[in-house]
Design an enzyme around this catalytic site. Structure first.
Site, PDB file in Angstrom:
ATOM      1  CB  ALA A 256     -13.899  20.811 -20.936  1.00  0.00           C
ATOM      2  CE  LYS A 257      -9.120  19.945 -27.873  1.00  0.00           C
ATOM      3  NZ  LYS A 257      -8.994  21.165 -28.626  1.00  0.00           N
ATOM      4  NE  ARG A 258     -16.751  17.378 -20.081  1.00  0.00           N
ATOM      5  CZ  ARG A 258     -16.255  17.915 -18.986  1.00  0.00           C
ATOM      6  NH1 ARG A 258     -15.179  17.448 -18.432  1.00  0.00           N
ATOM      7  NH2 ARG A 258     -16.860  18.928 -18.399  1.00  0.00           N
TER       8      ARG A 258
END
Ligand code: GLU
Length: 325
Positions: A256-258
């Site tokens: 994911a983006k994180r």
């Protein structure tokens, strides 16, 4: 009328000399955000599986659900930048509602559906049906009397429509997982708000598009038995499946983006070219050595499904410029 060679879609890459392979593979992203490296890797695999078997490769936008404006265009642009090509027009699910309704109508007239008034909470609170696998719909609305149904309808909440499944599980064959048996329950065909359910749409569309090979992330392996079973009820042939490992971040979570620079755009912002990103994906599939240049024609020559890694791809990523302190 015979087509002149001019009209035949040129296959720029190797086609396998097989006169029987006439089907298609596909990639079917949901336009809910940017594709991350794991999605791009799955797309590459779907392309490799299809092209290496002489199949057409089709693109379908699954936009019945969460849609982020602009995501579809960005996803397709990213796939093109990696060099992936597809045949014909992109199919968009929101243009195909009539086809889903027709399939539901066929199941309805065969007596294979029922209205379900349950809220999510009611389903969670209900005791599971004896012998039903964990997570199966417990059948609360399956056998309502007409009075009970009338009373629930009067409540004003529009019902979902469920399949009246007569099996509890179904087996499929997967090119990577072998024979896999998974739960089939009274799955939702149409949600209360009228939206066709993913499991229905995917079955209708794959068949309508002539897709006979489904390559996608292995988070969907457990959905395949339901889909294959539903295909059978609709008189359709289930496709061949290959559920491929997902990409995980260092903590073992789904990408994911994180996790850092997860998108093609993030990678480009770090100075990598799309070709280098393709190289990274290819190396993760052990098709190239780390840092070896990759090109699609070469990858196609080397592609051998039986040698694919079976474990998730764990990636360590630099943070994006916007994530740096
Ligand atoms: N649209 C689904 C997703 O993006 C994929 C569905 C499929 O490949 O069957 O996760």
């Amino acid at each position: 009328m015979s087509q002149s060679p001019h009209h035949i879609t040129p296959l720029t890459h190797r086609t396998v000399a097989s006169s029987t392979a006439v089907g298609a593979g596909r990639f079917a992203p949901s336009p809910s955000g940017d594709l991350h490296l794991g999605n791009l890797r799955t797309a590459l695999l779907a392309w490799l599986f299809a092209r290496s078997t002489g199949r057409r490769f089709l693109m379908r936008v699954e936009d019945l659900d969460r849609v982020r404006p602009g995501a579809r265009e960005q996803q397709l642009a990213d796939l093109r930048e990696l060099g992936l090509d597809w045949d014909g027009d992109v199919v968009v699910q929101s243009d195909r509602r009539q086809h889903y309704q027709d399939a539901v109508a066929r199941l309805e007239s065969a007596g294979l559906t029922y209205e379900c008034f349950c809220t999510r909470r009611e389903i969670l609170k209900a005791p599971s049906a004896p012998h039903a696998p964990h997570g199966a719909y417990p059948g609360i609305c399956r056998n309502l009397t007409s009075e009970e149904r009338g009373a629930r309808r009067a409540g004003g909440r529009p019902p979902a429509l469920r399949l009246r499944a007569d099996v509890g599980s179904f087996a499929i064959d997967d090119l990577l997982h072998g024979s896999y048996s998974g739960m089939v329950d009274d799955l939702v065909l149409r949600r209360g708000d009228g939206t066709p359910a993913y499991n229905l749409a995917v079955v209708v569309d794959d068949a309508a598009q002539g897709v006979d090979q489904v390559v996608r992330g292995d988070d969907l392996l457990s959905s395949a038995p339901r889909q294959a079973y539903l295909a059978g009820l609709l008189g359709l042939t289930a496709p061949q499946y290959a559920h491929v490992p997902l990409a995980l971040d260092q903590e073992g979570r789904r990408l994911a983006k994180r996790a850092g620079a997860v998108t093609l755009g993030d990678q480009k912002a770090l100075g990598r070219t799309p070709r280098q990103v393709l190289g990274m994906l290819a190396a993760s599939l052990r098709l190239t050595a780390p840092d070896e240049e990759a090109d699609l024609a070469g990858l196609l020559d080397r592609f051998e499904p039986s040698r694919l890694p079976r474990e998730p791809w764990v990636i360590t990523l630099p943070t994006t410029p916007s994530q740096s302190p």
